[in-house]
Design an enzyme around this catalytic site. Structure first.
Site, PDB file in Angstrom:
ATOM      1  N   GLU A 615       7.072  35.443 -31.931  1.00 18.35           N
ATOM      2  CA  GLU A 615       6.899  35.223 -30.487  1.00 18.35           C
ATOM      3  C   GLU A 615       5.600  34.478 -30.190  1.00 18.35           C
ATOM      4  O   GLU A 615       5.536  33.684 -29.254  1.00 18.35           O
ATOM      5  CB  GLU A 615       6.939  36.558 -29.742  1.00 18.35           C
ATOM      6  CG  GLU A 615       8.251  37.314 -29.875  1.00 18.35           C
ATOM      7  CD  GLU A 615       9.471  36.473 -29.531  1.00 18.35           C
ATOM      8  OE1 GLU A 615       9.368  35.576 -28.670  1.00 18.35           O
ATOM      9  OE2 GLU A 615      10.537  36.693 -30.140  1.00 18.35           O
ATOM     10  N   HIS A 747      22.185  37.550 -26.026  1.00 20.77           N
ATOM     11  CA  HIS A 747      21.757  36.172 -26.291  1.00 20.77           C
ATOM     12  C   HIS A 747      22.724  35.162 -25.683  1.00 20.77           C
ATOM     13  O   HIS A 747      22.301  34.172 -25.071  1.00 20.77           O
ATOM     14  CB  HIS A 747      21.665  35.921 -27.801  1.00 20.77           C
ATOM     15  CG  HIS A 747      20.357  36.286 -28.405  1.00 20.77           C
ATOM     16  ND1 HIS A 747      20.019  37.579 -28.701  1.00 20.77           N
ATOM     17  CD2 HIS A 747      19.297  35.525 -28.793  1.00 20.77           C
ATOM     18  CE1 HIS A 747      18.808  37.605 -29.234  1.00 20.77           C
ATOM     19  NE2 HIS A 747      18.350  36.385 -29.308  1.00 20.77           N
ATOM     20  N   ALA A 750      23.872  36.685 -21.559  1.00 24.68           N
ATOM     21  CA  ALA A 750      22.869  36.932 -20.528  1.00 24.68           C
ATOM     22  C   ALA A 750      21.567  36.202 -20.825  1.00 24.68           C
ATOM     23  O   ALA A 750      20.559  36.449 -20.176  1.00 24.68           O
ATOM     24  CB  ALA A 750      22.601  38.433 -20.399  1.00 24.68           C
ATOM     25  N   GLY A 752      19.940  32.326 -22.925  1.00 23.70           N
ATOM     26  CA  GLY A 752      20.137  30.877 -22.960  1.00 23.70           C
ATOM     27  C   GLY A 752      20.837  30.368 -24.191  1.00 23.70           C
ATOM     28  O   GLY A 752      20.825  29.167 -24.462  1.00 23.70           O
ATOM     29  N   TYR A 753      21.466  31.267 -24.963  1.00 24.24           N
ATOM     30  CA  TYR A 753      22.000  30.868 -26.263  1.00 24.24           C
ATOM     31  C   TYR A 753      23.511  30.679 -26.291  1.00 24.24           C
ATOM     32  O   TYR A 753      24.097  30.611 -27.361  1.00 24.24           O
ATOM     33  CB  TYR A 753      21.599  31.903 -27.320  1.00 24.24           C
ATOM     34  CG  TYR A 753      20.144  31.822 -27.723  1.00 24.24           C
ATOM     35  CD1 TYR A 753      19.743  31.093 -28.838  1.00 24.24           C
ATOM     36  CD2 TYR A 753      19.160  32.465 -26.983  1.00 24.24           C
ATOM     37  CE1 TYR A 753      18.415  31.017 -29.210  1.00 24.24           C
ATOM     38  CE2 TYR A 753      17.823  32.393 -27.344  1.00 24.24           C
ATOM     39  CZ  TYR A 753      17.458  31.675 -28.452  1.00 24.24           C
ATOM     40  OH  TYR A 753      16.135  31.594 -28.808  1.00 24.24           O
TER      41      TYR A 753
END
Length: 772
Positions: A615, A747, A750, A752-753
């Site tokens: 991250e 992912h 809900a 952006g994947y």
């Protein structure tokens, strides 16, 4: 009488009095609601404060109960006080959501402030944007870059700031009040977003800017010009994918926008359902034999979770206080296992009792499905008509249908094609080719790994693991025995490593790394910014050579099952932008690591260390950007299948000895991680890589299959697709009958994947090349 009042349009001048029905408080409340709504929408009231948001029905219900027989002067005074209060929350001086020129004032943010802030922001935004469109329409052929994208940034910034705070808190400090406010305002945010993305004047102006550049004499562009060209190209592509080419007011455009609104509602419901189902599960264990051999840190975590559960369930404050002061005995229990990340993983890897592991595994795999929906719905106090339910299966089915429909409106064969139009991968087949190339190496390795774990279980697990009693390891067995296999092969237990990975020293070592490779200094700056939870830390980044304050970031390191979503993510708080005068970007880094237990600090698993580095890699891309055009600064404008490159690049440093030496210190003695342990850590780097790679390949290709070849209106179900794809990518571990993994696959449903989960493997190849 009530019916006639409620059905007629009441004018301002005719409002003289309100009749109170002594025996019908419900009718009284309805009439008061309509009357107040009419009064407060009149020009005289709007002139008093155009920013005030009055929800008349809720205003009345606050002050009227079934026992109320009349409208007293005191209740009238309270109503007027409510008007003044609502005016206050729409005042930029008192509403922190209306103060975009500084860091968020989290201590002052309340859910009740969101609606008034949104109304005021959207009202001004729409006015400013309409003026901009008119100006661009008059000069679309001669528009300059500075007249388009920088101006849009300025117009959109207040909305991005306020809604960004709401979205962030929705993930890290979720509450019923915030959910309601968020859901109330989300449709207007989506509608506003569509106005921007479907603006013909903006699109025409950007086309003119791009065409003007093409006609200029060719020469090497400087960095700023390259940014501008990429920003314009990205914007034109994005607007095309958001329906700017659909005819204004056409049935196609209307339907497209309806789908966008519904999709946003469904995604938010999906995410809330997963969070609620995660919180719903809890397994209390009282027999210490069931947890024999589990690490002390896991026992302490589960014992503390049991104490927190008792405190939460206690109705008496004295009892809560007494429970809170009681000493937790990690060895004696009781213990409570939850589906929160650290708790779930520890149970799967270390609980010897198969029945407990199975309960926890099935609990995790059935979250937000038909198995939990009824119990979750029973907790709902109110359900809006047409709102998604608590079962994510119908939500997924509807989302897949809508995505297929919207891609058709844009001229694509399927949603996967639409998704890849803005990514590096040229088409679905290219992703499949890479996935299958990796599968050729990964699958044999995975089968070998599982066979070794199975052999160990047969040898050391007792009669219940014999071939006569167990044909093969079940999904809830695999992680436990793979962990035992790793311990046997490398003579190294996770519990032996944890004391060397206390959070604060790990942070110091990670910051020392970026000092070496990027020449920046990270300084703790707690107190310089308000935070949303006492555990949250704040840091500033400085250029070592110039002393320039380059960036800042918040770090929310620990899991909080009560109000924080699972997983780990990075998001932008403020982005670098010359147009907005922001030269110090700010990031949110959110993890769900092991929290401190008792007097012990947070002792991280090595995987949690890797996640923190991961991250931070995302954060560094956002914070160390040299770009100044907002649309391409930091993480903006980066293709989704490249966005994981810096994060996975940073993970590699967790196996770099100088880096590990910088943070791996025993939390009690200060002793450095022994050389022998570091060697074992490195040796096990690729352990289990076969099974992990196959798992990721399954997720990525299942995602693409659902968004390309799958027909949501056909006979095959989403779980049929899961089983079909598992037969290819993880044939050694087919889903059990109860498996509802897709109901928790945030992912792609809900996040952006969607049609992009393959990005992890795609970017991993690039990050390996980059690291060397």
């Amino acid at each position: 009488a009530a019916s006639s009042v409620l059905s007629e349009e009441v004018s301002w001048k005719n409002i003289r009095f309100i009749i109170i029905y002594p025996n019908s408080p419900e009718i009284t409340m309805k009439i008061l609601s309509v009357a107040l709504a009419t009064l407060l929408s009149a020009p005289q009231i709007r002139a008093f404060s155009s920013a005030a948001i009055i929800r008349s029905s809720s205003t009345c219900s606050n002050y009227l109960s079934p026992s109320v027989q009349s409208c007293s002067s005191s209740s009238t005074a309270r109503t007027m006080s409510s008007v003044a209060e609502d005016t206050k929350v729409a005042d930029p001086a008192t509403n922190p959501l209306l103060q975009p020129d500084d860091l968020p004032k989290f201590s002052a943010v309340e859910p009740s402030q969101l609606t008034p802030a949104m109304q005021l922001i959207l009202e001004k935004l729409e006015s400013d944007f309409a003026a901009m469109e008119s100006k661009l329409a008059e000069s679309k052929d001669t528009a300059t870059f500075d007249e388009v994208l920088p101006e849009l940034e300025k117009i959109q910034h207040p909305l991005g700031f306020a809604w960004g705070i709401a979205s962030h808190l929705n993930g890290v400090k979720n509450s019923d009040e915030l959910r309601i406010a968020y859901e109330q305002n989300q449709p207007n945010i989506v509608k506003t977003s569509m106005k921007f993305s479907q603006s013909k004047p903006v699109y025409d102006a950007l086309m003119a800017v791009q065409k003007g550049w093409e006609s200029e004499e060719s020469k090497d562009d400087d960095f700023v010009m390259l940014q501008k060209k990429r920003a314009v190209a990205n914007s034109l592509r994005s607007m095309t994918l958001q329906g700017v080419g659909l005819e204004e007011g056409s049935p196609e455009q209307i339907r497209f926008n309806e789908i966008k609104l519904r999709s946003a509602e469904l995604a938010n419901a999906f995410s809330n359902n997963v969070l609620d189902a995660t919180k719903l599960f809890g397994l209390t264990v009282t027999d210490s034999k069931s947890l024999e051999g589990a690490p002390d840190s896991a026992l302490a975590m589960w014992a503390q979770a049991h104490q927190q559960h008792l405190i939460k369930e206690a109705s008496d404050e004295d009892e809560k206080k007494k429970l809170g002061e009681a000493e937790v005995d990690a060895k004696a229990g009781p213990w409570r296992i939850t589906l929160d990340g650290p708790s779930y993983v520890a149970a799967m890897q270390h609980v010897p009792d198969r029945d407990i592991r199975k309960q926890v595994y099935i609990g995790y795999l059935t979250r937000a499905s038909e198995f939990t929906a009824e119990q979750l719905e029973s907790k709902e106090t109110e359900k809006k008509e047409g709102a998604p339910g608590k079962d994510n299966v119908p939500i997924i089915n509807e989302m897949l249908k809508l995505r297929k429909e919207v891609s058709g409106l844009l001229g694509f064969n399927n949603y996967a094609e639409q998704s890849l139009a803005s990514k590096m991968a040229p088409d679905v087949q290219s992703v499949a080719d890479l996935s299958n190339l990796i599968l050729e190496k990964a699958l044999p390795a995975a089968e070998k790994e599982l066979a070794a774990a199975t052999a160990l279980a047969r040898e050391a697990g007792g009669d219940e693991y014999s071939e006569s009693n167990l044909e093969k390891l079940m999904p809830w067995d695999a992680a436990f025995w793979v962990e035992r296999l790793k311990e046997n092969m490398f003579d190294l237990k996770e519990e032996e490593l944890k004391p060397y990975f206390a959070l604060d020293p790990v942070l110091d070592g990670m910051f020392g790394l970026v000092d070496r490779i990027f020449g920046v200094e990270v300084r703790e700056a707690n107190g310089k910014a308000e935070v949303w939870h006492p555990d949250v830390k704040f840091f500033e980044i400085y250029d070592k050579e110039s002393g320039e304050h380059m960036a800042s970031f918040f770090l929310d390191p620990y899991s909080r099952p009560a109000d924080k979503r699972g997983g780990a993510w990075m998001a932008d708080c403020r982005g670098k932008s010359a147009a907005l005068g922001i030269d110090v970007p700010v990031a949110y880094l959110t993890c769900n690591g092991s929290p401190p237990v008792g007097e012990k600090p947070s002792l991280m698993s090595f995987r949690e260390v890797e996640t923190l580095f991961h991250e931070f890699g995302h954060g560094l891309q956002h914070m160390l950007t040299r770009a100044t055009i907002g649309d391409v600064a930091g993480i903006n404008g980066v293709e989704w299948d490249a966005v994981e490159l810096p994060s996975q690049f940073m993970e590699n440093w967790c196996y770099d000895k100088p880096t590990v030496d910088g943070f791996a210190k025993h939390y009690e003695t200060g002793e450095a991680l022994p050389e022998e342990m570091f060697k074992k850590l490195n040796d096990q780097k690729t352990f289990g890589a076969g099974m992990m790679s196959c798992r990721q390949l399954l997720f990525g290709m299942m995602d693409l299959e659902l968004h390309s070849n799958y027909d949501p209106d056909g006979d095959e179900t989403i779980f049929d697709v899961q089983r079909r794809m598992a037969a290819i990518y993880t044939p050694y571990a087919l889903p059990v009958e109860e498996d509802r993994f897709l109901c928790g696959f945030s992912h792609i449903f809900a996040g952006g994947y969607s049609a992009g989960y393959y990005s992890y493997k795609w970017a991993e190849v690039m990050s390996a090349d980059a690291f060397g």
